[in-house]
Design a protein around this motif. Structure first.
Motif, short mmCIF file in Angstrom:
data_model
loop_
_atom_site.label_atom_id
_atom_site.label_comp_id
_atom_site.label_asym_id
_atom_site.label_seq_id
_atom_site.Cartn_x
_atom_site.Cartn_y
_atom_site.Cartn_z
N ILE A 29 3.64 -1.43 -4.41
CA ILE A 29 3.27 -2.77 -4.87
C ILE A 29 1.77 -2.85 -5.07
O ILE A 29 1.28 -3.35 -6.10
CB ILE A 29 3.75 -3.83 -3.86
CG1 ILE A 29 5.27 -3.79 -3.74
CG2 ILE A 29 3.28 -5.22 -4.27
CD1 ILE A 29 5.81 -4.68 -2.64
N LEU A 30 1.01 -2.35 -4.11
CA LEU A 30 -0.45 -2.38 -4.22
C LEU A 30 -0.93 -1.52 -5.38
O LEU A 30 -1.88 -1.88 -6.07
CB LEU A 30 -1.08 -1.91 -2.91
CG LEU A 30 -0.86 -2.82 -1.70
CD1 LEU A 30 -1.42 -2.17 -0.44
CD2 LEU A 30 -1.51 -4.17 -1.91
N GLY A 31 -0.27 -0.37 -5.59
CA GLY A 31 -0.66 0.50 -6.70
C GLY A 31 -0.47 -0.18 -8.05
O GLY A 31 -1.35 -0.13 -8.92
N LYS A 32 0.66 -0.85 -8.25
CA LYS A 32 0.91 -1.54 -9.51
C LYS A 32 0.00 -2.75 -9.67
O LYS A 32 -0.46 -3.05 -10.77
CB LYS A 32 2.39 -1.95 -9.59
CG LYS A 32 3.33 -0.76 -9.73
CD LYS A 32 4.79 -1.18 -9.80
CE LYS A 32 5.70 0.04 -9.93
NZ LYS A 32 7.14 -0.32 -9.97
N GLY B 88 -2.57 3.80 -10.99
CA GLY B 88 -2.17 3.04 -9.81
C GLY B 88 -0.70 3.21 -9.50
O GLY B 88 -0.31 3.39 -8.33
N ALA B 89 0.15 3.15 -10.53
CA ALA B 89 1.59 3.27 -10.32
C ALA B 89 1.96 4.64 -9.78
O ALA B 89 2.76 4.76 -8.84
CB ALA B 89 2.34 3.00 -11.63
N THR C 192 -0.34 -3.01 4.28
CA THR C 192 -1.47 -3.13 3.36
C THR C 192 -2.20 -1.79 3.23
O THR C 192 -3.37 -1.76 2.84
CB THR C 192 -2.45 -4.20 3.86
OG1 THR C 192 -2.88 -3.88 5.20
CG2 THR C 192 -1.80 -5.57 3.86
N GLY C 193 -1.49 -0.71 3.54
CA GLY C 193 -2.13 0.60 3.58
C GLY C 193 -2.19 1.30 2.24
O GLY C 193 -1.68 2.41 2.09
N GLY C 194 -2.80 0.65 1.24
CA GLY C 194 -2.97 1.28 -0.06
C GLY C 194 -4.34 1.86 -0.27
O GLY C 194 -4.72 2.19 -1.40
#
Length: 495
Positions: free
Chosen positions: A119-122, A432-433, A188-190
């Motif tokens: 989720i964070l990557g996208k 990011g994805a 939240t570990g992105g």
């Protein structure tokens, strides 16, 4: 990246006369342009090469951005994490846990990272890397606050367990709080995946492996200072609470660095309709602009897996994370029980290991990355790393530190090269994805590896280290397939 202007030509056929008229074509990402209109005959206007995807990054290389801000953020973030690594196993034991509980605690981070990282990557592709990095760091800061509350709670046993499968341990309130803290950090570990995507945004193919080597250096610099600080701070009368307070302070510093020192970076995608000027309109002809925008549609896992070599890359990612998970969960327990090391001795080992990694990933990798093909670096690094894990089987201090040297050389050559190859084949629009998907897959490997590693060490002891070596060697053999015979494979992945 600012939009770059490309010149497209069109041929207008008017009463038998061909006019070659330049037009202006502006965009920030790859797209397909097709212009099927006519004036007295088919295709009076058609940009040359209209069937080809045009990516502006290939025509206007961006200026080399400074790596200092992102390397500083990565260093400080790693420092905050590594400062608690040496004493975590001792803290778990003090609060009633055993090796299996330690593995379960470590895997909790990976379980929630499996949910949060994609989720964070996208999001980072859509709203920008800086915003997501800040969100991730704030989550880490919250996790340390939760961690600190565990020290104020009573350690009375809530549940006692004693069986052949799980061993003997007690469930206490501080242990439960530790699990909550690791879950908050993992969700939240992105940090790592988004930081790698940010670096891929600002680097180019010529410097990619070297830049990712510098990123790995900043990580290992944090792992050098962190365990050393843990040994010093943990030796005070306040014990383990001081390193946790230091980790919270470091997390605050990292948030400030992201907020004030890091410029925003976005994936290269079209945010609006590209301008298309053509001569047909000058002559009063109706035109219909038909094109397909790339990069704004929702990215699915199937889209990622269709990228060149991506299944093999992700398999290597999974295996490397699995092998390292065996090591990371088993060695601290091995050091505390079989080697009878103190917190300081464990911290010194990890500091020395990280120092050697930094030396390999800096001067050595910078020299060989342009001379040795990437698939050779991956193969050689993986095999040397496997040898290091095998050496951990023996309890002699000389053999243990020889193992650390092999692990440093192997990982120092293999992992930065792998992350560079992964970012290269991800293309500019899906960084990011892809990084988020890879982090999720790595988290899945960590979940299994940390849980299985704790169980395996409980049952088989040091034999878990040769098993980790076999897993890493398998990844190294798969990396042989990364040899590229056509350099354009990586370019097409972003189109």
């Amino acid at each position: 990246m600012s939009a770059s202007a490309l010149t497209a030509h069109c041929t207008i056929s008017l009463q038998g006369i061909n006019w070659d008229i330049p037009g202006r074509l502006t965009s920030t990402h790859a797209f397909h342009a097709r212009c099927p209109w006519s004036y007295s005959r088919p295709s009076c206007y058609r940009p040359r090469g209209a069937d080809l995807a045009i990516e502006t990054a290939d025509y206007e290389p961006h200026d080399r951005a400074s790596l200092v801000p992102i390397l500083s953020v990565n260093f400080v973030g790693t420092l905050g994490f590594s400062i608690v690594v040496p004493f975590m196993v001792f803290l778990v034991a003090q609060w009633g846990g055993n090796a299996i509980i330690y593995g379960a605690l470590a895997s909790t981070y990976s379980v929630f990272q499996l949910i949060g990282a994609p989720i964070l990557g996208k999001w980072s592709d859509q709203v920008g890397r800086r915003k997501v990095l800040l969100l991730s760091q704030l989550g880490t800061m919250l996790s340390w606050i939760i961690f600190l509350t565990a020290f104020a709670l009573p350690t009375d046993s809530l549940l006692d367990v004693d069986n052949a499968l799980l061993g003997q341990f007690s469930l206490t309130l501080p242990l439960i709080i530790l699990f909550l803290a690791r879950a908050a950090d993992g969700l939240t570990g992105g940090n790592v995946s988004v930081a790698n995507a940010y670096l891929a945004d600002i680097t180019d193919d010529a410097h990619r492996t070297k830049d990712f080597g510098k990123m790995a250096m900043s990580t290992n610099a944090g792992f050098i200072l962190g365990p050393a600080l843990a040994g010093l701070l943990g030796a005070t009368v306040l014990g383990e609470i001081v390193p946790v307070v230091a980790a919270l302070a470091i997390s605050i510093i990292a948030s400030v660095l992201i907020l004030l020192g890091l410029k925003e970076s976005h994936a290269e995608v079209l945010k609006s309709k590209p301008g298309l000027r053509n001569a047909c309109k000058v002559f009063g002809q109706d035109t219909k602009e038909v094109y397909q925008l790339k990069g704004r549609e929702e990215t699915s896992n199937q889209d990622i897996l269709r990228l060149p070599l991506m299944p093999a890359l992700l398999t290597v990612n999974f295996l490397v994370m699995l092998g390292f998970s065996f090591f990371y969960i088993a060695f601290p327990v091995h050091a505390a029980t079989q080697l009878a090391w103190t917190v300081t001795e464990t911290g010194v080992f990890f500091a020395v290991l990280s120092l050697w990694m930094m030396l390999v990933q800096g001067p050595l990798l910078s020299r060989v990355s342009g001379l040795i093909p990437q698939h050779i670096l991956l193969l050689a690094g993986g095999l040397i790393l496997s040898l290091g894990f095998v050496c951990l089987f023996w309890e002699n201090p000389i053999t243990i530190y020889l193992a650390a040297l092999f692990i440093a050389i192997g990982n120092g050559l293999m992992w930065p090269t792998f992350t560079a190859v992964l970012s290269e084949f991800a293309g500019r629009s899906l960084q990011g994805a892809v990084q988020g998907f890879a982090s999720s897959l790595g988290a899945a490997a960590s979940i299994f590896g940390l849980l299985a590693g704790g169980l395996l060490y409980n049952w088989a002891g040091a034999w878990v280290f040769p098993l980790a070596a076999v897993v890493i060697a398998s990844a190294a053999m798969i990396s042989v397939s990364f040899r590229r015979t056509n350099e354009s494979e990586a370019e097409t992945s972003g189109k």
